[in-house]
Structures are given as structure tokens and as C-alpha cells.
Design an enzyme around this catalytic site. Structure first.
Site, PDB file in Angstrom:
ATOM      1  N   LYS A   1     -12.449  -7.775  11.854  1.00 41.25           N
ATOM      2  CA  LYS A   1     -13.332  -6.718  11.335  1.00 41.25           C
ATOM      3  C   LYS A   1     -14.257  -7.182  10.200  1.00 41.25           C
ATOM      4  O   LYS A   1     -15.318  -6.602  10.000  1.00 41.25           O
ATOM      5  CB  LYS A   1     -12.495  -5.527  10.845  1.00 41.25           C
ATOM      6  CG  LYS A   1     -11.857  -4.731  11.972  1.00 41.25           C
ATOM      7  CD  LYS A   1     -11.119  -3.520  11.427  1.00 41.25           C
ATOM      8  CE  LYS A   1     -10.407  -2.764  12.517  1.00 41.25           C
ATOM      9  NZ  LYS A   1      -9.705  -1.570  12.027  1.00 41.25           N
TER      10      LYS A   1
ATOM     11  N   ALA B   1      -4.097  -1.702   0.501  1.00 40.94           N
ATOM     12  CA  ALA B   1      -5.430  -2.137   0.047  1.00 40.94           C
ATOM     13  C   ALA B   1      -6.067  -3.066   1.075  1.00 40.94           C
ATOM     14  O   ALA B   1      -6.892  -3.901   0.738  1.00 40.94           O
ATOM     15  CB  ALA B   1      -5.322  -2.819  -1.310  1.00 40.94           C
TER      16      ALA B   1
HETATM   17  P1  NAP Z   1      -4.062  -5.073   6.563  1.00 39.55           P
HETATM   18  O1  NAP Z   1      -5.522  -5.188   6.296  1.00 39.55           O
HETATM   19  O2  NAP Z   1      -3.297  -6.276   6.975  1.00 39.55           O
HETATM   20  O3  NAP Z   1      -3.382  -4.480   5.216  1.00 39.55           O
HETATM   21  C1  NAP Z   1      -1.996  -4.328   5.144  1.00 39.55           C
HETATM   22  C2  NAP Z   1      -1.613  -3.573   3.870  1.00 39.55           C
HETATM   23  O4  NAP Z   1      -0.187  -3.338   3.940  1.00 39.55           O
HETATM   24  C3  NAP Z   1      -1.866  -4.347   2.596  1.00 39.55           C
HETATM   25  O5  NAP Z   1      -2.228  -3.452   1.585  1.00 39.55           O
HETATM   26  C4  NAP Z   1      -0.485  -4.967   2.305  1.00 39.55           C
HETATM   27  O6  NAP Z   1      -0.263  -5.164   0.919  1.00 39.55           O
HETATM   28  C5  NAP Z   1       0.437  -3.874   2.786  1.00 39.55           C
HETATM   29  N1  NAP Z   1       1.748  -4.388   3.148  1.00 39.55           N
HETATM   30  C6  NAP Z   1       2.038  -5.169   4.210  1.00 39.55           C
HETATM   31  N2  NAP Z   1       3.367  -5.421   4.243  1.00 39.55           N
HETATM   32  C7  NAP Z   1       3.909  -4.791   3.164  1.00 39.55           C
HETATM   33  C8  NAP Z   1       5.218  -4.687   2.653  1.00 39.55           C
HETATM   34  N3  NAP Z   1       6.260  -5.275   3.251  1.00 39.55           N
HETATM   35  N4  NAP Z   1       5.416  -3.958   1.551  1.00 39.55           N
HETATM   36  C9  NAP Z   1       4.371  -3.345   0.929  1.00 39.55           C
HETATM   37  N5  NAP Z   1       3.097  -3.395   1.367  1.00 39.55           N
HETATM   38  C10 NAP Z   1       2.870  -4.132   2.467  1.00 39.55           C
HETATM   39  O7  NAP Z   1      -3.761  -3.977   7.674  1.00 39.55           O
HETATM   40  P2  NAP Z   1      -4.687  -2.749   8.104  1.00 39.55           P
HETATM   41  O8  NAP Z   1      -5.630  -3.181   9.149  1.00 39.55           O
HETATM   42  O9  NAP Z   1      -5.204  -2.103   6.857  1.00 39.55           O
HETATM   43  O10 NAP Z   1      -3.618  -1.793   8.813  1.00 39.55           O
HETATM   44  C11 NAP Z   1      -2.651  -1.075   8.084  1.00 39.55           C
HETATM   45  C12 NAP Z   1      -1.932  -0.104   9.022  1.00 39.55           C
HETATM   46  O11 NAP Z   1      -2.858   0.893   9.463  1.00 39.55           O
HETATM   47  C13 NAP Z   1      -1.394  -0.774  10.292  1.00 39.55           C
HETATM   48  O12 NAP Z   1      -0.143  -0.212  10.600  1.00 39.55           O
HETATM   49  C14 NAP Z   1      -2.418  -0.411  11.354  1.00 39.55           C
HETATM   50  O13 NAP Z   1      -1.845  -0.329  12.656  1.00 39.55           O
HETATM   51  C15 NAP Z   1      -2.832   0.981  10.881  1.00 39.55           C
HETATM   52  N6  NAP Z   1      -4.170   1.344  11.350  1.00 39.55           N
HETATM   53  C16 NAP Z   1      -4.252   2.477  12.079  1.00 39.55           C
HETATM   54  C17 NAP Z   1      -5.481   2.888  12.544  1.00 39.55           C
HETATM   55  C18 NAP Z   1      -5.553   4.158  13.336  1.00 39.55           C
HETATM   56  O14 NAP Z   1      -6.578   4.391  14.004  1.00 39.55           O
HETATM   57  N7  NAP Z   1      -4.531   5.014  13.269  1.00 39.55           N
HETATM   58  C19 NAP Z   1      -6.641   2.139  12.286  1.00 39.55           C
HETATM   59  C20 NAP Z   1      -6.517   0.974  11.521  1.00 39.55           C
HETATM   60  C21 NAP Z   1      -5.263   0.583  11.069  1.00 39.55           C
HETATM   61  P3  NAP Z   1      -0.660  -6.534   0.158  1.00 39.55           P
HETATM   62  O15 NAP Z   1      -2.079  -6.339  -0.299  1.00 39.55           O
HETATM   63  O16 NAP Z   1       0.317  -6.595  -0.922  1.00 39.55           O
HETATM   64  O17 NAP Z   1      -0.515  -7.641   1.159  1.00 39.55           O
END
Ligand code: NAP
Length: 276
Positions: A73, A133
Site C-alpha cells: 500500500k 499505528a
Molecule cells: P500493520 O500496518 O502491520 O500494523 C499492525 C499494527 O498492529 C501496528 O500498530 C503494530 O504495532 C500492532 N501490533 C502488531 N502485533 C502486535 C502485538 N502483538 N501487540 C500489540 N500491537 C501489535 O497492519 P494493518 O494493515 O494496519 O492491519 C491491522 C489489522 O487491520 C489487521 O488485522 C488487518 O487484517 C485489519 N484490516 C482490516 C481491514 C478491513 O477492511 N476490515 C482493512 C485493513 C486492515 P507496532 O507499531 O508496535 O508494531
């Protein structure tokens, strides 16, 4: 099969891509809108190292629309010809439209968050805790601030929260300070906590019945966070609603027609095996 040489091809690119519900959701939308045979949507795995080639292929083969997912992205922003103002402010592109070889990048994740929330509540003036974040948090934070909310970002890695909060001029805290969500109107989980696991980012004692609790995670359909929130009488919003509304906005960009929300929602639920 109605596919002909005139069929518009739309795709999702990412890695992994195997469990994506986008093909079912978009194809169900085409059928419900009478576009069966005029549009078709397929998935195409693209590893990080292959992104440049994938984008050139999209341009030269005349692929009409692209859903861009993890991990592309941000990098894809350097490869398209134009980026719309919302995607530029968020700093991520999840949608590409190809008009005669000119690729324009959009971000519909933030529309997905706004519409999923607005089904239940007016966002203006509300206090919102956004957990995470990363990419989903960027879209959610931008989306609710644009609608007049006051946001605090909570994240495990404080420097990531600080960077996002600086961009969007909002508050930030560590995930260790989650007792502070007690007084907030809306809680959005945009971390990966709860994805394909039975774990919640928030202790149930910090939730209350007046809150709206929205989990971006949609696999499983009902996460532990949502089950906890429901059990104390809070209003819950499933991640599938964000998936639906961001996909509906893409459908409209690809086809120029209004998205058939009910057919697309039904396809998501069928894909998750929650048919009813
Ligand atoms: P991302 O960019 O990889 O960000 C992951 C976030 O989760 C970061 O803030 C990370 O914190 C935190 N994190 C990961 N493991 C953790 C842990 N064990 N403990 C605490 N914090 C943790 O992922 P993303 O693309 O934002 O996606 C996040 C979620 O949203 C996913 O489950 C994805 O499937 C979902 N999502 C859903 C939609 C929808 O249409 N419903 C769309 C997009 C995403 P750090 O900064 O500390 O690493």
C-alpha cells in the site's frame, strides 16, 4: 460463462492473497448490478520484489481496477501516475483505477471506516481511541478526524504512535495506558491483535455499555474484543463492515455504478461461512 474479449478485468494484488474475500465480494456485486460478463475480479499474488513488474503489467494489459493490499500500500504510491488528495494525506493507496494506461491511486479504507461507523453513530464531536499505528490505523485516524472526532492513538511501539499523531495532529499513548479508553465514546482496534487468535487488545473492565467498539480485524468474524463488548452491552461493529464499504467505494470507482451493498455483504458472509 459470459466472459468475452470485452470483459473488464479487475484484480487484487498482495502477499499473502489466498484468503482474500475481495473476489467473491466484487464478483457478487457485478452479478447483482447486471455487470456479469462486463467485469470480472480475480486475485493475483505479487511478492514485494515483483511489485514494479506487476504495476507495469496492469498498465500495459489494461487491467481496469486494482485492490492493493499488504505489503504494497505504501510502495505502490511511487509507481502510479497520480494520487488523489485523500490517499496522499493518509500516505497509502489501496485502490488503483486504470484509465487508458494512466494509473490513479485512491484510498477507500478511510471511507470504509467512516461508513461503518456512520451506520451506528454520528462521528462529529466524539472522542475516539484508535489502537495501532499501521496502515489500518492511518486510514481510521484520518477518517474520523475528517468527520470531526478527537482522536488518541494507542500503540505498542510509542515512536510509531508519535509519528502518526504528529502527522494528524492528535494525541498518542502507549498500549499500556488503555485504562484511559474508559472515558472515550468510540474504540477502534486497528492492531493485528485478535486476528486468527482468541485474544483481545483491551481488558474487558475498561469497556462500558455506552461505547461503540469497532474491530478492523474480520477473521474471525466476531473477535474476543467484540464478544467482550457485546457481553457488557456496548454497540459493536464488525471488521467485515469496513471491508464491505471500502470495497463498495472501489466498485463505484471501477464501474461508475452504485455498489449493491446487500449482495456484496452476503458474499462476504458466505466467504466467512456465516451465511444466514
Ligand atoms: P500493520 O500496518 O502491520 O500494523 C499492525 C499494527 O498492529 C501496528 O500498530 C503494530 O504495532 C500492532 N501490533 C502488531 N502485533 C502486535 C502485538 N502483538 N501487540 C500489540 N500491537 C501489535 O497492519 P494493518 O494493515 O494496519 O492491519 C491491522 C489489522 O487491520 C489487521 O488485522 C488487518 O487484517 C485489519 N484490516 C482490516 C481491514 C478491513 O477492511 N476490515 C482493512 C485493513 C486492515 P507496532 O507499531 O508496535 O508494531
Amino acid at each position: 460463462m459470459k466472459i468475452t474479449s470485452k470483459t473488464n478485468i479487475c484484480i487484487i494484488i498482495g502477499d499473502p492473497i489466498e484468503n482474500s474475500l475481495s473476489p467473491q465480494m466484487h464478483n457478487a456485486g457485478y452479478v447483482a448490478s447486471g455487470l456479469d460478463g462486463k467485469f470480472v475480479f480475480i486475485s493475483a499474488k505479487a511478492e514485494e520484489k515483483d511489485l514494479n513488474g506487476a504495476i507495469e503489467g496492469i498498465r500495459s494489459l489494461g487491467i481496469r481496477g486494482v485492490t492493493v493490499t499488504h505489503p504494497h500500500k505504501i510502495k505502490v504510491m511511487t509507481l502510479v501516475d497520480e494520487i488523489d488528495s485523500v490517499a496522499r494525506k493518509i500516505g497509502a493507496v489501496n485502490t488503483i483505477v486504470n484509465n487508458n494506461g494512466k494509473l490513479t491511486g485512491y484510498n477507500t479504507d478511510c471511507i470504509g471506516v467512516q461508513l461503518a461507523l456512520e451506520e451506528k453513530i454520528s462521528i462529529n464531536g466524539k472522542t475516539v481511541a484508535v489502537l495501532g499505528a499501521g496502515g489500518a490505523s492511518c486510514a481510521a485516524t484520518f477518517g474520523v478526524i475528517e468527520k470531526g472526532a478527537k482522536v488518541t492513538i494507542f500503540n505498542r511501539t510509542l515512536v510509531h504512535a508519535k509519528s502518526l499523531a504528529t502527522d494528524f495532529k492528535c494525541e498518542f499513548r502507549s498500549l499500556d495506558n488503555l485504562e484511559e479508553v474508559k472515558n472515550m465514546d468510540i474504540i477502534i482496534n486497528a492492531t493485528t491483535i485478535g486476528m486468527n487468535e482468541d485474544r483481545s487488545p483491551i481488558d474487558k473492565k475498561f469497556l462500558n455499555s455506552k461505547q461503540i467498539v469497532f474491530d478492523a480485524v474480520y477473521s474471525p468474524f466476531e473477535t474476543m474484543l467484540l464478544r467482550d463488548a457485546k457481553s457488557i452491552g456496548a454497540t459493536i461493529i464488525h471488521g467485515t463492515e469496513m471491508l464491505l464499504f471500502q470495497g463498495a467505494a472501489q466498485f463505484e470507482l471501477f464501474t461508475g455504478k452504485k455498489a449493491p451493498i446487500n449482495a456484496m455483504r452476503k458474499a462476504i458472509m458466505k466467504g466467512l461461512k456465516y451465511e444466514n
